[in-house]
Design a protein around this motif. Structure first.
Motif, PDB file in Angstrom:
ATOM      1  N   LEU A  98      -1.421  10.426   3.286  1.00 33.56           N
ATOM      2  CA  LEU A  98      -0.941  10.376   4.667  1.00 33.56           C
ATOM      3  C   LEU A  98      -1.946   9.802   5.648  1.00 33.56           C
ATOM      4  CD1 LEU A  98       0.897  13.828   4.873  1.00 33.56           C
ATOM      5  CD2 LEU A  98       1.830  11.597   4.238  1.00 33.56           C
ATOM      6  N   GLY A  99      -3.182   9.621   5.222  1.00 37.55           N
ATOM      7  CA  GLY A  99      -4.175   9.056   6.128  1.00 37.55           C
ATOM      8  C   GLY A  99      -5.161  10.093   6.636  1.00 37.55           C
ATOM      9  N   ALA A 100      -6.209   9.620   7.302  1.00 34.50           N
ATOM     10  CA  ALA A 100      -7.310  10.479   7.726  1.00 34.50           C
ATOM     11  C   ALA A 100      -6.868  11.578   8.689  1.00 34.50           C
ATOM     12  CB  ALA A 100      -8.410   9.629   8.375  1.00 34.50           C
ATOM     13  N   ARG A 101      -5.850  11.313   9.505  1.00 39.94           N
ATOM     14  CA  ARG A 101      -5.428  12.319  10.486  1.00 39.94           C
ATOM     15  C   ARG A 101      -4.865  13.574   9.825  1.00 39.94           C
ATOM     16  NH1 ARG A 101      -2.360   8.946  15.347  1.00 39.94           N
ATOM     17  NH2 ARG A 101      -4.190   7.734  16.031  1.00 39.94           N
ATOM     18  N   THR A 131       6.047  11.631   3.980  1.00 38.35           N
ATOM     19  CA  THR A 131       5.438  12.775   4.667  1.00 38.35           C
ATOM     20  C   THR A 131       6.091  14.116   4.308  1.00 38.35           C
ATOM     21  OG1 THR A 131       4.721  11.385   6.498  1.00 38.35           O
ATOM     22  CG2 THR A 131       4.845  13.748   6.918  1.00 38.35           C
ATOM     23  N   VAL A 189      -5.333  13.167   2.761  1.00 33.32           N
ATOM     24  CA  VAL A 189      -5.945  11.938   3.279  1.00 33.32           C
ATOM     25  C   VAL A 189      -5.479  10.726   2.483  1.00 33.32           C
ATOM     26  CG1 VAL A 189      -8.131  10.725   3.599  1.00 33.32           C
ATOM     27  CG2 VAL A 189      -7.942  13.133   4.221  1.00 33.32           C
ATOM     28  N   ARG A 205       1.153   4.351  -2.763  1.00 35.29           N
ATOM     29  CA  ARG A 205       0.972   5.762  -2.423  1.00 35.29           C
ATOM     30  C   ARG A 205       2.188   6.592  -2.819  1.00 35.29           C
ATOM     31  NH1 ARG A 205       0.631   6.487   2.998  1.00 35.29           N
ATOM     32  NH2 ARG A 205       0.880   4.313   3.603  1.00 35.29           N
ATOM     33  N   ASP A 245       0.828  -1.204   0.000  1.00 38.86           N
ATOM     34  CA  ASP A 245       0.000   0.000   0.000  1.00 38.86           C
ATOM     35  C   ASP A 245       0.867   1.261   0.000  1.00 38.86           C
ATOM     36  OD1 ASP A 245      -2.589   1.494   0.435  1.00 38.86           O
ATOM     37  OD2 ASP A 245      -1.528   2.035   2.276  1.00 38.86           O
TER      38      ASP A 245
END
Length: 402
Positions: A122-125, A77, A119, A22, A18
């Protein structure tokens, strides 16, 4: 350097699948943004707009630097953070030569990609933080609008082209990201379904996915088969562990293929024992005959399996009758079968004859005319002396009855 190698500039051999996807997508998006900036810079330079061309140059240099750092560190990031901050900064500064938010609002259409990309990569946070950056830029645009507001710019072909780019390219990128997200969702669902089908029958898996929590079904007529490798403990003691596992894997994998071909349901393996059922979860009237057919084919499998010394041999026991089948457990759950037929099939295997098939009277009654069984009496634990029937493959005609 081909396209694939370019997209892999931030890849790390230790990356999960995954994360690798990304990273590749982030590099592709950065390159698209840089290409668009080049397009804007050329259009503005041709039309005498050095400010926009300068902003495009800043973005290209910043993104190129971030990609170079990404190539060395493999950290996603910082790349996304740089793209986000620089992108928001360029969009904000573009309002000044555009005459403020009143006339340059179309430039900010790109801003919708910021929280979506945050999102996705890096993800929902990261979503709320990215949205906060969007709010800050828009609010700042509102605050400075009275100070930099100018008369409506003269219409020109360059501005029309830029407006078209502002509308089409962000929409295209948003579409690609959404399609990517949907594709990942479908891929994850397919993988999840595949794993579920490895432990549960399809019909049972469908019922679980539909929300059914307690699955327990009564079957009046099923046939159970137990197969056990004769003297496997002695075989395992003389072989290295890898060879033991490889031998079992080869034999049981072939059994799996036979079960699938006959439309039967493998229940489980227990050490060197293999259990399969006919008549559940899909009911069928030929459950006894099809199990015996499979048993005859199973007896030939160990003899053809690769291995040192004498070929492996099987004991096979079969019994028919009612049973209950269902799903047990909440973690590492399994589809299992209970009932007297299960216990009796296990006894038929443990008291059976190596290289032959021993069936209980319940199975013999269902297919006695199909196979040349011979009667036998055995002492069965907890049941005393029982009349059983043995099928020796050597007694079978050259072709099994249809």
């Amino acid at each position: 350097m081909d396209v694939v190698r370019i997209l892999e500039i931030g890849a790390d051999p230790a990356d999960e699948p995954d994360l690798r996807i990304r990273k590749r997508t982030a590099v592709a998006v950065a390159l698209v943004f840089m290409a668009v900036a080049v397009g804007f810079g050329l259009v503005d330079a041709a039309s005498g707009g050095p400010v926009f061309a300068g902003l495009a140059a800043i973005q290209i240099v910043a993104f190129a630097t971030a990609l170079a750092i990404f190539h060395r560190t493999h950290r996603l990031t910082p790349l996304i953070a740089t793209m986000t901050v620089v992108g928001l900064g360029v969009l904000f500064l573009s309002l000044i030569p555009a005459g403020g938010l009143s006339w340059g609002a179309v430039n900010l259409i790109w801003i919708i990609l910021v929280p979506v990309g945050a999102v996705l990569f890096l993800g929902a946070r990261a979503g709320p933080l990215a949205l906060g950056g969007v709010v800050i830029v828009v609010t700042a645009g509102v605050v400075i609008d009275p100070l930099i507001r100018a008369a409506a710019p003269e219409p020109s072909f360059a501005r029309v082209v830029e407006a078209a780019i502002d509308l089409i390219v962000p929409a295209a990128i948003a579409l690609v990201l959404v399609v990517f997200i949907d594709g990942e969702r479908l891929r994850a669902k397919a993988e999840s379904d595949g794993l579920l089908l490895n432990v549960l029958p399809r019909s049972i898996a469908d019922r679980l996915k539909a929300g059914e929590r307690v699955i327990a079904d009564q079957y009046e007529d099923v046939t159970i088969l137990f197969a056990d490798v004769v003297d496997f403990t002695a075989f395992a003691a003389d072989q290295p562990p890898a060879r033991v596992v490889a031998a079992l894997n080869e034999v049981f994998s072939r059994f799996d293929t036979l079960a699938e071909r006959h439309g039967l349901e493998k229940i489980k393996t227990i050490g060197d024992a293999y259990m399969v059922i006919a008549g559940a979860p899909e009911r069928r009237t030929d459950h006894a005959a099809v199990i015996v057919d499979m048993a005859l084919e199973m007896l030939a499998v160990p003899a053809t399996a690769e291995g040192p010394g004498s070929p492996l041999r099987l004991r096979i026991g079969i019994a028919s009758g009612p049973a209950v089948a269902g799903v047990i457990g909440h973690r590492k759950f399994s589809y299992d079968v209970w009932g007297d037929a299960v216990n009796l099939a296990s006894r038929m295997e443990s008291t059976g004859v190596p290289g032959c098939i021993q069936v209980a009277a319940s199975t013999w009654r269902l297919c006695s005319e199909r196979y040349p069984f011979r009667p036998r009496e055995v002492d069965v634990k907890g049941r005393g002396t029982m009349h059983t029937y043995v099928l020796d493959p050597a007694s079978m005609p050259s072709a099994a009855p249809a």
